[in-house]
Design an enzyme around this catalytic site. Structure first.
Site, mmCIF file in Angstrom:
data_model
loop_
_atom_site.group_PDB
_atom_site.id
_atom_site.type_symbol
_atom_site.label_atom_id
_atom_site.label_comp_id
_atom_site.label_asym_id
_atom_site.label_seq_id
_atom_site.Cartn_x
_atom_site.Cartn_y
_atom_site.Cartn_z
ATOM 1 N N LYS A 177 59.336 125.013 27.810
ATOM 2 C CA LYS A 177 58.193 125.690 28.423
ATOM 3 C C LYS A 177 56.872 125.297 27.763
ATOM 4 C CE LYS A 177 59.756 129.839 25.937
ATOM 5 N NZ LYS A 177 60.305 131.193 26.128
ATOM 6 N N THR A 178 56.844 125.124 26.454
ATOM 7 C CA THR A 178 55.576 124.815 25.780
ATOM 8 C C THR A 178 55.520 123.385 25.273
ATOM 9 O OG1 THR A 178 56.455 125.638 23.671
ATOM 10 C CG2 THR A 178 55.266 127.212 25.056
ATOM 11 N N LYS B 220 48.949 122.204 11.098
ATOM 12 C CA LYS B 220 48.395 120.900 10.712
ATOM 13 C C LYS B 220 46.905 120.840 11.005
ATOM 14 C CE LYS B 220 48.755 115.935 11.526
ATOM 15 N NZ LYS B 220 49.564 114.814 12.065
ATOM 16 N N HIS C 187 69.586 147.585 -21.791
ATOM 17 C CA HIS C 187 68.938 146.336 -22.177
ATOM 18 C C HIS C 187 69.872 145.141 -21.989
ATOM 19 C CE1 HIS C 187 65.320 148.289 -23.489
ATOM 20 N NE2 HIS C 187 65.995 149.083 -24.301
ATOM 21 N N ASN D 144 76.108 135.976 -29.673
ATOM 22 C CA ASN D 144 77.530 136.090 -29.991
ATOM 23 C C ASN D 144 77.979 137.527 -29.784
ATOM 24 O OD1 ASN D 144 78.205 133.401 -30.920
ATOM 25 N ND2 ASN D 144 76.954 133.814 -32.722
ATOM 26 N N PHE E 299 85.442 131.344 -30.001
ATOM 27 C CA PHE E 299 86.352 131.254 -31.148
ATOM 28 C C PHE E 299 85.655 131.635 -32.451
ATOM 29 C CE2 PHE E 299 85.072 126.601 -30.831
ATOM 30 C CZ PHE E 299 84.281 126.578 -31.978
#
Length: 536
Positions: A69-70, A141, A287, A429, A481
């Protein structure tokens, strides 16, 4: 780009018709000619506004079910023709192309369509807009002369601008609206790309290129600290998920830290819940670290046990529970000495909501209904980002290897599987000490944790200090570990009965010998769980 530009002719074609008759009326009062298509033209006419159909301008009817349409030079020439080039002006006159100074377009609701349960591929494909993005990009643009509007939220600013500038728009507004227009078409294209990609193959966690489209959902009072501005963003086109998609039933607005910690608490609770199906998991985060965690048969017991993990740290924390908050659970939350910022749960009973609302004015109650899995975590850095798949902890004590000491009982292994996700949720850790709650039948909970330490020995020391006398006979889980046996020695001195860690250190033998000599069970999981950023 330094002058205002008068608007004499506008094209309106929208799927979202909120405010379209009001903006149309305002433009008409300013003497601006209105062009439109289909349902938009019908809505404007029903409001008593004069409208010219695009088909009358192009000389071509809408065809192919409205797909075409456009897409015509009379439209795109009117949008793209430069008013400052005599060559463009001459060509527009030769081809009877009148300038279009204002474009108001929003796109077919593709994102909303694919978010609907059970949507078919045909339904999704029909909601891919073609003419809309083409017009938006043409107008954007040429924003030196053309104003492009892509969201109803921009209507008020446009009308204010036209009123202030006597029917013209400023270069600043046109450029800002052009940037927003390109952002919109980019997000739209990304949603389509993701949909088409995911329907032919499984989503790729680490693709060759990564585009993440987010749209601002609201401003926050501030970030982690008052001097840091902050906002909430959601993935464009995605269905509401996790804490960001939760329904707030009560309390004041959420803060940045509330959201981060609530997400971490919910993620940890879900993982603990998966260790023992049918049980209820409760996690309190403060926290970014769990300070209380438990699983039990009832929500009230799990909550009570989670608070017992560290009552001091839990004050002002954020709680996530994997089952409904019922009346007994709400009663526990209203006990003397309890103060929380947020409670997250899949459901709240009517009695619980009434009780909590009566007791707490500002307590945020979040009902979380949908929680899709996280495909990747992204950490933005100067110049780019680091991306990884999430650390999905799958508690499976049956896969652990017995490295030293007495054989573990099935009860100890089950308790260890509950506690492993807690250690994984703590900042490295990290060492978590916990076990079977001596005062609550069928309950496993965290006794104490050491998190975010630069050395593992300090993490061990903090964990047993927090656990106190409960460390005797307990289980210690380490996220990585032990490089030396000094950490396990400290745990053993406190009376820990079982130590669980990934293994893999060159000095694992030292830890194994220590445990063998002292009668401490040592298990290795083979999986490290370092965490250097918030859990999600």
């Amino acid at each position: 780009m330094t002058q205002t530009h008068p608007i004499r002719r506008a094209l309106l074609s929208v799927s979202d018709k909120r405010g379209i008759t009001e903006i149309g009326a305002a433009l008409h009062e300013l003497g601006i000619d209105l062009l439109s298509t289909g349902g938009t033209a019908r809505a404007l006419r029903e409001a008593g506004l004069p409208v010219t159909d695009v088909a009358d301008v192009t000389g071509s009817p809408e065809m192919l079910g409205g797909r075409v349409k456009t897409l015509h030079p009379a439209i795109h020439g009117g949008l793209l023709g430069r008013r400052d080039l005599s060559e463009h002006i001459q060509q527009m006159r030769e081809h009877a192309i009148d300038p279009i100074d204002l474009l108001i377009v929003n796109l077919y609701p593709f994102e909303a369509t694919i978010a609907k349960p059970g949507v078919t591929d045909e339904e999704a494909i029909e909601q891919i807009d073609i003419g809309g993005p083409a017009m938006i990009r043409s107008a954007a643009k040429n924003h030196a002369s053309v104003t492009v509007v892509t969201e109803p939220a921009q209507y008020a600013e446009l009308i204010d601008e036209l009123g202030t500038n006597h029917g013209s728009t400023s270069p600043d507004l046109r450029r800002r609206f052009a940037a927003a227009a390109f952002a919109r078409t980019s997000a739209y294209d990304h949603a389509i790309t993701a949909y088409l990609s995911n329907t032919v193959q499984a989503p790729v966690a680490l693709p060759e290129s990564l585009t993440i489209e987010l749209e601002r959902n609201g401003m926050l009072r501030y970030g982690e600290n008052p001097h840091q501005p902050a906002a909430v963003y959601r993935r464009t086109g995605a269905s509401p998920s996790g804490v960001l998609g939760a329904e707030q039933l009560h309390g004041k607005a959420l803060s940045y830290n509330n959201i981060a910690d609530a997400s971490a608490a919910w993620a940890a609770a879900r993982t603990i819940d998966s260790a023992v199906p049918g049980a209820v998991a409760a996690v309190i985060v403060k926290h970014a670290n769990p300070c209380g965690a438990a699983r039990a048969g009832l929500a009230s017991d799990a909550i009570d046990a989670a608070f017992a993990g560290d009552p001091t740290a839990a004050f002002g924390g954020i709680l996530a529970v994997t089952s409904e908050i019922d009346a007994p659970a709400a009663q526990r939350l209203c006990a003397e000495g309890v103060f929380l910022e947020v409670v997250v749960a899949p459901e709240f009973s009517a009695q619980a909501i009434d009780r909590l609302r009566d007791r707490w004015t500002n307590l945020r109650l979040l009902r979380i209904r949908h929680d899709e899995p996280v495909l990747r975590t992204v950490r933005l850095l100067p110049g780019g980002a680091i991306v990884q798949t999430p650390d999905r902890v799958s508690p499976d004590a049956a896969s652990w290897k017995h490295a030293a000491g007495p054989e573990p009982s099935s009860e100890m292994l089950a308790a260890g599987a509950t506690l492993e996700p807690v250690a994984a949720a703590l900042a490295s850790n990290a060492v978590a000490v916990g076990g079977i709650d001596p005062g609550r039948t069928g309950c496993v909970r965290l006794f104490g944790a050491g998190a975010g330490q630069m050395d593992r020995v300090t993490a061990c020391r903090l964990a047993v200090e927090k656990a106190g006398t409960l460390a005797r006979g307990a289980i210690a889980i380490s996220d990585a570990f032990f490089p030396f046996s000094d950490g396990p020695e400290l745990l053993s001195d406190a009376g820990v009965a079982m130590i669980v860690h990934p293994g893999g250190s060159k000095r694992d033998g030292d830890t194994f010998r220590l445990c063998e000599e002292r009668g401490v069970t040592c298990m290795t999981t083979g999986t490290r769980h370092f965490r250097h950023e918030p859990l999600s």
